[in-house]
Motif scaffolding. Structure first.
Motif, PDB file in Angstrom:
ATOM      1  N   ARG A  24      -0.152 -18.273 -24.849  1.00 38.28           N
ATOM      2  CA  ARG A  24       0.939 -17.915 -23.910  1.00 38.28           C
ATOM      3  C   ARG A  24       0.563 -18.223 -22.464  1.00 38.28           C
ATOM      4  NH1 ARG A  24       3.844 -13.643 -26.401  1.00 38.28           N
ATOM      5  NH2 ARG A  24       4.324 -14.389 -28.474  1.00 38.28           N
ATOM      6  N   GLU A  30       1.509 -16.814 -18.955  1.00 40.27           N
ATOM      7  CA  GLU A  30       1.511 -15.366 -19.201  1.00 40.27           C
ATOM      8  C   GLU A  30       0.068 -14.858 -19.283  1.00 40.27           C
ATOM      9  OE1 GLU A  30       3.646 -14.150 -22.695  1.00 40.27           O
ATOM     10  OE2 GLU A  30       3.467 -12.032 -22.184  1.00 40.27           O
ATOM     11  N   TYR A 103       8.855 -14.244 -26.195  1.00 41.72           N
ATOM     12  CA  TYR A 103       8.450 -13.355 -25.106  1.00 41.72           C
ATOM     13  C   TYR A 103       7.990 -11.993 -25.619  1.00 41.72           C
ATOM     14  CZ  TYR A 103      10.604 -16.619 -21.762  1.00 41.72           C
ATOM     15  OH  TYR A 103      10.925 -17.718 -21.009  1.00 41.72           O
TER      16      TYR A 103
END
Ligand code: PDD
Length: 291
Positions: A24, A30, A103
Motif C-alpha cells: 500500500r 499509505e 482502502y
C-alpha cells in the motif's frame, strides 16, 4: 546511488532491494516515515524520531511491528552492512503492507518496515557561509482536515509539487503558506525568521510538521540565551525580518538570504542564525559522543 536497504529484516544493496507492487505504500503512499541522521555514526535523537513515527502511524491507524530497541538494532545492522564510512542518512519507512487493492486497512495485515541507509548528503559549506534563496510557492500546505501536516506521510505529492516550483526557479527550498495564507513551513524543512534577536517560527496549529530539529532549536536557544518563540508569520514579516533560516535533520540550520524577490535583512547569514547553528552542532556532537 550507493545505498544499503533493510526490507522487513533482510539486508541487501540498494539495487537488489525490492518491495511488492501490492504494498500500500507503493499503491497509495499509505505509510509514514522518518529521516534520521547520524553524528559519530550513531542515530541522533532516535527516541524522538520513533515517538513521532508512532504518532504519525497512529493517525492512520497503523502500528509499528517492532519496539524501539528492535528498530534501533535493525538500523545499526543496516549501517554496519554498508561499505560507506562517515555519517549516514537513514530513511525509515513503515507502510500498510501488502494486501488487496482496497482502502480497507483490514485487508493488509502485515506492515512493511524498510530502512534505507546511504551516505549523508552534506549541506555544501558555502550554503551555510553565504545563505540560500528560497521560493515562496503557490502550492498550499495540506489543510489539517486533509492529510494532516503533523503526519510524516509517505504520500509526499503535495511537497514534491511545491519543490518542483522552487526547482523551476532555481532555488534551494519551497516556502509554503497554509490554507489561511500564513507562512507555515518549507517542502522538507521548518522555517524561522529572526527579529530583534528573537527567532520566530510558526506555531504547530498553523498546520506543519513538528520538526525534531525545530524543537531542538528551542532547546539550543534556551541553553545560550537566544530567545526562540512561536509566532504567526505572514508575508509582511519577511520585510521586517533581520534574518531567516530553515531547519531539518539532514540540513541542520541553513541561513536564508532571499525569499522570492525579497532580500532578507542584510542579505547575508545573520549572527543569531550562525550562533544557533554552531551551538546545535556542538550539542549534537556532545550528545552522540562515543567515548
Ligand atoms: N524532512 N517539514 C517538513 C515538511 C519535512 O519534511 C521535514 C523533514 C521537516 C523538518 O523535520 P526534522 O527536523 O524532524 O527533520 C519539516 C526530512 C528531512 C525529509 O523529508 O527527508
Amino acid at each position: 546511488m550507493s545505498a544499503t536497504v533493510n526490507v522487513n529484516g533482510t539486508i541487501t544493496d540498494g539495487a537488489t532491494a525490492s518491495i511488492s507492487v501490492f504494498d500500500r505504500g507503493f499503491l497509495f503512499g499509505e505509510g509514514v516515515y522518518e529521516t534520521i541522521r547520524t553524528y559519530n555514526r550513531l542515530p541522533f535523537l532516535f527516541d524522538r524520531h520513533m515517538d513521532r513515527l508512532r504518532r504519525s502511524a497512529a493517525r492512520i491507524d497503523l502500528a509499528c511491528p517492532l519496539d524501539d530497541a528492535g528498530v534501533h538494532t535493525r538500523i545499526i545492522e543496516t549501517i554496519a552492512a554498508g561499505a560507506a564510512e562517515g555519517e549516514a542518512y537513514v530513511r525509515l519507512l513503515l507502510t500498510r503492507g501488502v494486501g488487496d487493492i482496497s482502502y480497507d486497512p483490514k485487508t493488509a495485515t502485515t506492515p512493511s518496515l524498510v530502512i534505507i541507509v546511504k551516505p549523508l548528503p552534506e549541506v555544501p559549506a558555502e550554503f551555510q557561509a553565504t545563505g540560500v534563496a528560497v521560493s515562496l510557492v503557490s502550492v498550499v500546505r495540506n489543510h489539517p482536515d486533509s492529510v494532516h501536516p503533523a503526519i510524516k506521510s509517505n504520500n509526499l505529492l503535495n511537497n514534491a509539487l511545491a519543490m518542483q516550483q522552487a526547482l523551476q526557479e532555481g532555488t534551494y527550498e519551497a516556502l509554503m503558506r497554509n490554507y489561511q495564507g500564513d507562512l507555515v513551513e518549507c517542502s522538507q524543512s521548518n522555517f524561522f525568521i529572526v527579529r530583534d534577536g528573537t527567532a520566530l517560527t510558526p506555531p504547530l496549529d498553523a498546520g506543519l510538521l513538528e520538526g525534531i530539529t525545530r524543537n531542538f532549536v528551542f532547546e539550543v536557544g534556551a541553553a545560550i540565551d537566544v530567545p526562540v518563540a512561536e509566532a504567526v508569520l505572514q508575508d509582511g514579516d519577511l520585510a521586517t525580518a533581520d534574518e531567516a533560516f530553515l531547519t531539518s535533520t539532514t540540513r541542520e540550520i541553513v541561513p536564508i538570504v532571499k525569499v522570492g524577490a525579497r532580500t532578507i535583512g542584510a542579505g547575508q547569514p545573520g549572527p543569531v542564525t550562525l550562533t544557533l547553528l554552531a551551538e546545535l552542532r556542538r550539542t549534537a556532537a556532545a550528545l552522540n559522543r562515543t567515548t
